[in-house]
Design an enzyme around this catalytic site. Structure first.
Site, mmCIF file in Angstrom:
data_model
loop_
_atom_site.group_PDB
_atom_site.id
_atom_site.type_symbol
_atom_site.label_atom_id
_atom_site.label_comp_id
_atom_site.label_asym_id
_atom_site.label_seq_id
_atom_site.Cartn_x
_atom_site.Cartn_y
_atom_site.Cartn_z
ATOM 1 N N GLU A 209 30.207 51.897 38.937
ATOM 2 C CA GLU A 209 30.462 50.860 37.000
ATOM 3 C C GLU A 209 29.733 50.369 36.812
ATOM 4 O OE1 GLU A 209 35.217 52.349 36.996
ATOM 5 O OE2 GLU A 209 35.127 50.433 37.272
ATOM 6 N N CYS B 135 26.249 45.707 31.292
ATOM 7 C CA CYS B 135 26.948 45.050 31.780
ATOM 8 C C CYS B 135 26.452 46.557 33.409
ATOM 9 C CB CYS B 135 27.676 44.708 31.691
ATOM 10 S SG CYS B 135 28.809 43.503 33.202
ATOM 11 N N CYS C 20 31.991 43.552 46.143
ATOM 12 C CA CYS C 20 31.629 42.295 46.980
ATOM 13 C C CYS C 20 32.460 41.772 47.872
ATOM 14 C CB CYS C 20 31.759 41.400 45.342
ATOM 15 S SG CYS C 20 31.820 40.185 45.466
ATOM 16 N N CYS D 227 37.167 36.571 45.171
ATOM 17 C CA CYS D 227 37.333 35.698 44.333
ATOM 18 C C CYS D 227 38.861 35.898 43.858
ATOM 19 C CB CYS D 227 37.165 35.724 42.951
ATOM 20 S SG CYS D 227 34.493 34.865 43.238
ATOM 21 N N CYS E 173 39.448 38.815 40.884
ATOM 22 C CA CYS E 173 39.057 40.207 40.622
ATOM 23 C C CYS E 173 39.437 41.064 41.467
ATOM 24 C CB CYS E 173 37.371 38.991 40.503
ATOM 25 S SG CYS E 173 36.255 40.497 40.655
ATOM 26 N N CYS F 198 35.230 42.633 31.757
ATOM 27 C CA CYS F 198 34.806 41.397 33.244
ATOM 28 C C CYS F 198 35.719 41.195 33.966
ATOM 29 C CB CYS F 198 34.371 39.451 32.707
ATOM 30 S SG CYS F 198 32.522 39.708 32.375
HETATM 31 N N1 SAH Z 1 29.178 37.792 41.055
HETATM 32 C C1 SAH Z 1 29.460 37.115 39.978
HETATM 33 C C2 SAH Z 1 28.598 38.321 38.587
HETATM 34 C C3 SAH Z 1 30.392 39.196 38.599
HETATM 35 S S1 SAH Z 1 31.780 38.914 38.275
HETATM 36 C C4 SAH Z 1 29.788 36.267 39.085
HETATM 37 O O1 SAH Z 1 31.045 36.119 40.292
HETATM 38 O O2 SAH Z 1 29.189 35.032 38.784
HETATM 39 C C5 SAH Z 1 31.162 38.077 36.393
HETATM 40 C C6 SAH Z 1 32.039 36.796 35.604
HETATM 41 O O3 SAH Z 1 33.776 38.120 35.463
HETATM 42 C C7 SAH Z 1 32.756 36.210 36.388
HETATM 43 O O4 SAH Z 1 32.474 35.018 36.155
HETATM 44 C C8 SAH Z 1 33.489 36.627 37.053
HETATM 45 O O5 SAH Z 1 34.330 35.455 37.420
HETATM 46 C C9 SAH Z 1 34.325 37.380 35.839
HETATM 47 N N2 SAH Z 1 35.142 37.257 36.268
HETATM 48 C C10 SAH Z 1 36.059 38.061 37.097
HETATM 49 N N3 SAH Z 1 37.421 38.079 37.302
HETATM 50 C C11 SAH Z 1 37.745 38.725 36.331
HETATM 51 C C12 SAH Z 1 38.659 38.843 35.241
HETATM 52 N N4 SAH Z 1 39.845 39.656 36.687
HETATM 53 N N5 SAH Z 1 38.674 38.421 33.815
HETATM 54 C C13 SAH Z 1 37.782 37.780 33.189
HETATM 55 N N6 SAH Z 1 36.981 37.441 34.460
HETATM 56 C C14 SAH Z 1 36.946 37.799 34.964
HETATM 57 FE FE1 SF4 Z 2 32.282 39.168 43.321
HETATM 58 FE FE2 SF4 Z 2 34.001 39.271 41.843
HETATM 59 FE FE3 SF4 Z 2 33.643 37.078 42.778
HETATM 60 FE FE4 SF4 Z 2 32.040 37.864 41.138
HETATM 61 S S1 SF4 Z 2 34.839 37.413 40.826
HETATM 62 S S2 SF4 Z 2 31.530 37.037 43.124
HETATM 63 S S3 SF4 Z 2 32.462 39.949 41.220
HETATM 64 S S4 SF4 Z 2 34.449 38.631 44.143
#
Ligand code: SAH
Ligand code: SF4
Length: 349
Positions: free
Chosen positions: A88, A101, A108, A112, A115, A329
């Site tokens: 996406e 974006c 991934c 985290c 996410c 995000c």
């Molecule tokens: N993997 C990279 C970039 C993609 S995520 C990273 O983690 O930085 C982009 C941003 O969205 C990151 O700061 C991530 O922590 C945040 N993010 C992930 N899940 C989220 C959520 N459910 N609500 C808000 N931000 C989120």
């Molecule tokens: Fe991966 Fe989501 Fe963590 Fe970014 S926030 S590193 S996309 S698991």
């Protein structure tokens, strides 16, 4: 040079057929400037070459399946790759800017806890063409408006797919390619310290954001497995290297999770940790995912922002966009078409 790296199959084809070398530049221009998705649209190329390309080197490597429109103008694109993975991309119109974006991986590996992409595990890295083409499709879709910014904040950890991601960003930035200023391109990472240093040494002036999410070591380990690999002091060393080397602003992403990282003690400790004038704190509210976390209220988020600023931090609270189409995000989790279980998360320590 960039054309050959980006389009090795086209270069090989040109060489094998004894075509003049400038044809490669024309092919590259057709994809990255004219944004063609079918060689028949590339009218600057002779017919025989268009036909040969159609046979051997597809103009579009991603299959656009669906465009969803949110009430706030955000658009989400669902693509299928040639090997039937789903990814996406999101386009966010905001105060005269059109930010795209993009994703760099299918899923991934970083895991985290909050996410949706992290829940999928990793399937594979995207190729440079698959990464750049997401921008080309969005640019075609919004024409005659233009894409003004690209953020690498979609699915995946870009620094675990470093070469392909940088190759794509260089094409987006290339004056002979998509021609978007490097300062309008930003990459976000969960914090791979070696790659942050390498990124600092790149000649282009791309921006960088580091996902921090808490100033406390033990709490970070709870929500981000990468914290067990790199400690916060190690991460801050890399951050310092980045600003010392580039003299550019460095953004720290901080998703406010209710009761987890949104107390005043967090704001206070952040102020001590982010002790450089080039550091900027980007607060965002948690967007709903089925992970057991919940969002800090708007009021509490504003209070957190106020405290951070009062303590001397340069900080902003980013509004969430496209929530009604799950385009915000951390919400990107396109379903894998092949129904295979994801590869288990890569052990990080
Ligand atoms: N993997 C990279 C970039 C993609 S995520 C990273 O983690 O930085 C982009 C941003 O969205 C990151 O700061 C991530 O922590 C945040 N993010 C992930 N899940 C989220 C959520 N459910 N609500 C808000 N931000 C989120
Ligand atoms: Fe991966 Fe989501 Fe963590 Fe970014 S926030 S590193 S996309 S698991």
């Amino acid at each position: 040079m960039k054309a050959a790296e980006f389009l090795p199959e086209a270069q090989q084809m040109i060489a094998e057929r004894g075509e003049p070398a400038y044809r490669l530049r024309q092919i590259y221009g057709a994809l990255t400037k004219s944004l063609v998705r079918d060689w028949e649209e590339a009218t600057s190329l002779p017919k025989h070459l268009r036909e040969a390309l159609t046979e051997e080197v597809p103009a579009a490597v991603l299959d656009l399946q669906r465009v969803s429109h949110a009430t706030d103008g955000t658009r989400k694109y669902l693509f299928h790759t040639h090997d039937k993975h789903a990814i996406e991309t999101v386009m966010i119109p905001e105060r005269g800017r059109n930010t795209v974006c993009i994703s760099t991986q299918v899923g991934c590996a970083m895991g985290c806890k909050f996410c949706a992409t992290g829940l999928m595990g990793i399937k594979r890295n995207l190729k440079a063409r698959e990464i750049a083409e997401q921008v080309f499709v969005a640019a075609r879709d919004i024409a005659p408006e233009r894409v003004s910014n690209v953020v690498v904040m979609g699915m995946g950890e870009p620094m675990l797919n470093y070469e392909a991601t940088l190759r794509a960003l260089k094409v987006l930035n290339d004056g002979d390619g998509f021609n978007l200023a490097a300062r309008h391109i930003a990459l976000s990472t969960s914090g791979l310290v070696d790659k942050i240093r390498r990124f600092a040494d790149e000649p282009e002036q791309f921006h960088l954001a580091i996902s921090l999410h808490t100033p406390f070591e033990e709490e970070r380990k709870e929500i981000m497995p990468i914290a067990s690999r790199h400690s916060i002091p190690e991460l801050m060393d890399a951050a310092r290297y980045y600003v010392d080397t580039t003299r550019r602003k460095l953004f720290f992403e901080y998703t406010l999770l209710a009761g987890v990282n949104d107390q005043m003690r967090h704001a206070n400790a952040l102020a001590d940790l982010l002790d450089h004038p080039l550091y900027h704190l980007n607060l965002l509210r948690f967007n709903w995912t089925d992970t057991g976390f919940s969002a800090t209220s708007k009021r509490d988020a504003k209070e957190f922002l106020r405290r951070a600023r009062e303590r001397g931090l340069s900080a902003t609270l980013r509004p969430s966009r496209g929530e009604d189409i799950d385009a915000a995000c951390g919400q990107l989790a396109a379903k894998d078409l092949r129904g295979r279980p994801a590869v288990p998360l890569v052990p990080l320590s």
